[in-house]
Write an enzyme that holds these catalytic residues in place. Structure first.
Site, PDB file in Angstrom:
ATOM      1  N   SER A  88       0.833  -1.301  -0.106  1.00  0.00           N
ATOM      2  CA  SER A  88      -0.134  -0.188  -0.090  1.00  0.00           C
ATOM      3  C   SER A  88       0.868   1.401   0.013  1.00  0.00           C
ATOM      4  O   SER A  88       0.257   2.288  -0.165  1.00  0.00           O
ATOM      5  CB  SER A  88      -1.019  -0.028   1.296  1.00  0.00           C
ATOM      6  N   LYS A 137       0.303   3.434  -2.864  1.00  0.00           N
ATOM      7  CA  LYS A 137      -0.747   4.320  -2.912  1.00  0.00           C
ATOM      8  C   LYS A 137      -0.453   5.806  -2.845  1.00  0.00           C
ATOM      9  O   LYS A 137      -0.951   6.591  -3.684  1.00  0.00           O
ATOM     10  CB  LYS A 137      -1.886   4.311  -1.800  1.00  0.00           C
ATOM     11  N   TYR A 192     -10.710   2.575   5.084  1.00  0.00           N
ATOM     12  CA  TYR A 192      -9.561   2.350   4.122  1.00  0.00           C
ATOM     13  C   TYR A 192      -9.855   1.218   3.163  1.00  0.00           C
ATOM     14  O   TYR A 192     -10.615   0.257   3.343  1.00  0.00           O
ATOM     15  CB  TYR A 192      -8.477   2.077   4.901  1.00  0.00           C
ATOM     16  N   GLU A 205      -0.214  10.227   4.965  1.00  0.00           N
ATOM     17  CA  GLU A 205      -0.886  10.441   6.155  1.00  0.00           C
ATOM     18  C   GLU A 205       0.043  11.448   6.999  1.00  0.00           C
ATOM     19  O   GLU A 205       1.126  11.005   7.115  1.00  0.00           O
ATOM     20  CB  GLU A 205      -1.371   9.066   6.879  1.00  0.00           C
ATOM     21  N   LYS A 218       3.359   6.310   5.533  1.00  0.00           N
ATOM     22  CA  LYS A 218       2.665   5.370   4.952  1.00  0.00           C
ATOM     23  C   LYS A 218       3.261   4.033   5.073  1.00  0.00           C
ATOM     24  O   LYS A 218       4.474   3.763   4.853  1.00  0.00           O
ATOM     25  CB  LYS A 218       2.361   5.682   3.498  1.00  0.00           C
ATOM     26  N   THR A 219       2.504   2.831   5.436  1.00  0.00           N
ATOM     27  CA  THR A 219       2.776   1.592   5.451  1.00  0.00           C
ATOM     28  C   THR A 219       2.392   0.952   4.105  1.00  0.00           C
ATOM     29  O   THR A 219       1.628   1.455   3.363  1.00  0.00           O
ATOM     30  CB  THR A 219       2.071   0.565   6.655  1.00  0.00           C
ATOM     31  N   GLY A 220       2.984  -0.290   4.197  1.00  0.00           N
ATOM     32  CA  GLY A 220       2.619  -1.113   2.986  1.00  0.00           C
ATOM     33  C   GLY A 220       2.963  -2.688   3.224  1.00  0.00           C
ATOM     34  O   GLY A 220       3.736  -3.142   3.792  1.00  0.00           O
ATOM     35  N   SER A 221       2.108  -3.381   2.665  1.00  0.00           N
ATOM     36  CA  SER A 221       2.101  -5.004   2.883  1.00  0.00           C
ATOM     37  C   SER A 221       1.699  -5.588   1.646  1.00  0.00           C
ATOM     38  O   SER A 221       0.585  -5.328   1.206  1.00  0.00           O
ATOM     39  CB  SER A 221       1.619  -5.456   4.119  1.00  0.00           C
TER      40      SER A 221
END
Length: 383
Positions: A85, A88, A171, A293, A336-339
């Site tokens: 993510s 994004k 989300y 964010e 921002k995180t992402g997985s």
């Protein structure tokens, strides 16, 4: 230049907020990163992690473990990771670029941009609501029956909102994914082409991909799931737009640096970055940008963990809109995180302090561990 000379200069320039970070040596930065990352490698069983830190425009790279347990290939700053993510933020930048070049407006209704959506709920939902997860309750993921490129539009044509558009943050991959699809449609090309041929080159990114080319596959890390089985991301509806980017620590840090210091970029890209940093509404201590964010800085670890928590991702939250959108204040942290099934990533940076960190791993380990590590590293740069 001696450390004493640097410190003396910093005293004279302390109002800039970056001097303490400048005064840190490469060895001190490495020690701080080691202290944050090595315990994660051990406790979470992560095969490989790439960390990149920027301090006053200078990049520092720290690599741990292997890109593949099978081959034993070491992680480098050029190893390609899935960033989930965090993609994004790239999608949001493309969307804002489409607006900056006059192809669409964030305030357009989705069906104005894509006539195939006319007669659906998307007649009354704006592009910015899609991009900020406030369309009215689009789910985190597509239902399995609709999770393919051929069925995606049919899903949106029949979807009914749970909430009035603009009232709650839920989300959602389909939500921001559709905004990216609309951006590419407005630019007249497929999303992958808009990203790889237009936006990424303008950002100076040469090793960031939606589809990894064959001649780069040897750099593509192998991901591992929670059972340590090899896995890579699977195709799905709007996968490229919502979670499809693969990139290196070097390129992701370049992206972060471009977000902090965009003056050298083309004017439309500068405008796009500013739009992604603007605040559109607040939920608790978090201000929602486009993709990014935002938090007031300095920020406590507890507040940052709350903003990146499971409830924030999985539950609907009432929002307080900022009208007009709030320009980026002086002291903020953006993150921002992402997985994906086999990878975990996180990026955080503080433009006013000229510090930032990206952490990329070939295992989907818990988000709180990433946030703690990044917060610890950033704190060490300002102590």
């Amino acid at each position: 230049m001696s450390r004493l000379t640097i410190l003396a200069a910093c005293l004279a320039l302390s109002s800039t907020g970056v001097c303490l970070a400048q005064a840190r040596t490469d060895q001190q930065i490495e020690a701080s990163v080691d202290a944050a990352i090595r315990p994660i490698m051990q406790s979470q069983g992560v095969p490989g992690i790439a960390v990149a830190v920027t301090v006053d425009g200078k990049a520092h790279y720290f690599n741990y473990g292997v890109a593949s347990k099978e081959s034993g290939e070491k992680v480098t700053k050029n190893t390609l990771f899935e960033i989930g993510s965090l993609s994004k933020t790239f999608t949001a930048t493309l969307l804002a670029y489409a607006q900056a070049t006059g192809k669409l407006s964030l305030n357009d209704k989705a069906s104005q941009v894509l006539p195939a959506l006319k007669g659906s709920a998307l007649d009354n939902i704006s592009v910015v609501q899609l991009a900020t997860y406030t369309a009215g309750g689009l789910p985190l993921q597509f239902p399995q029956a609709a999770d393919s490129a051929g069925k995606m539009l049919g899903y949106f044509q029949q979807w009914k909102p749970l909430y009035a558009p603009g009232t709650r943050r839920q989300y959602s991959n389909p939500s921001i994914g559709l905004s990216g699809y609309l951006a590419a449609h407005s630019l007249g090309v497929p999303f992958e082409q808009a990203m790889e041929k237009t936006l990424l080159p303008k950002l100076g990114l040469k090793h960031t991909f939606i589809h990894v080319p064959q001649d780069q596959m040897e750099l593509y890390a192998q991901g591992y799931d929670k059972a340590d089985k090899p896995v890579r991301v699977s195709p799905g509806a709007l996968d490229a737009e919502a979670y499809g980017v693969k990139t290196s620590a070097a390129d992701l840090l370049t992206f972060v640096q471009a977000n902090m210091q965009p003056a050298a970029l083309d004017a439309p890209v500068q405008h796009a970055i500013a739009a992604t940093h603007a605040g559109y509404y607040t939920v608790g201590d978090m201000t929602q940008g486009l993709g990014w964010e935002r938090y007031a800085y300095p920020i406590t670890l507890d507040k940052l963990l709350a903003g990146n928590s499971t409830p924030m991702a999985m539950e609907a939250h009432p929002v307080q809109w900022l009208n007009p959108p709030q320009a980026e204040p002086k002291d903020v942290l953006l993150n921002k995180t992402g997985s994906t099934g086999g990878f975990g990533a996180y990026a955080a940076y503080v433009p006013s302090r000229e510090i930032g960190v990206v952490i990329m791993a070939n295992k989907n380990y818990p988000i709180p561990e990433r946030v703690k590590a990044a917060h610890q590293i950033l704190q060490s740069l300002t102590e």
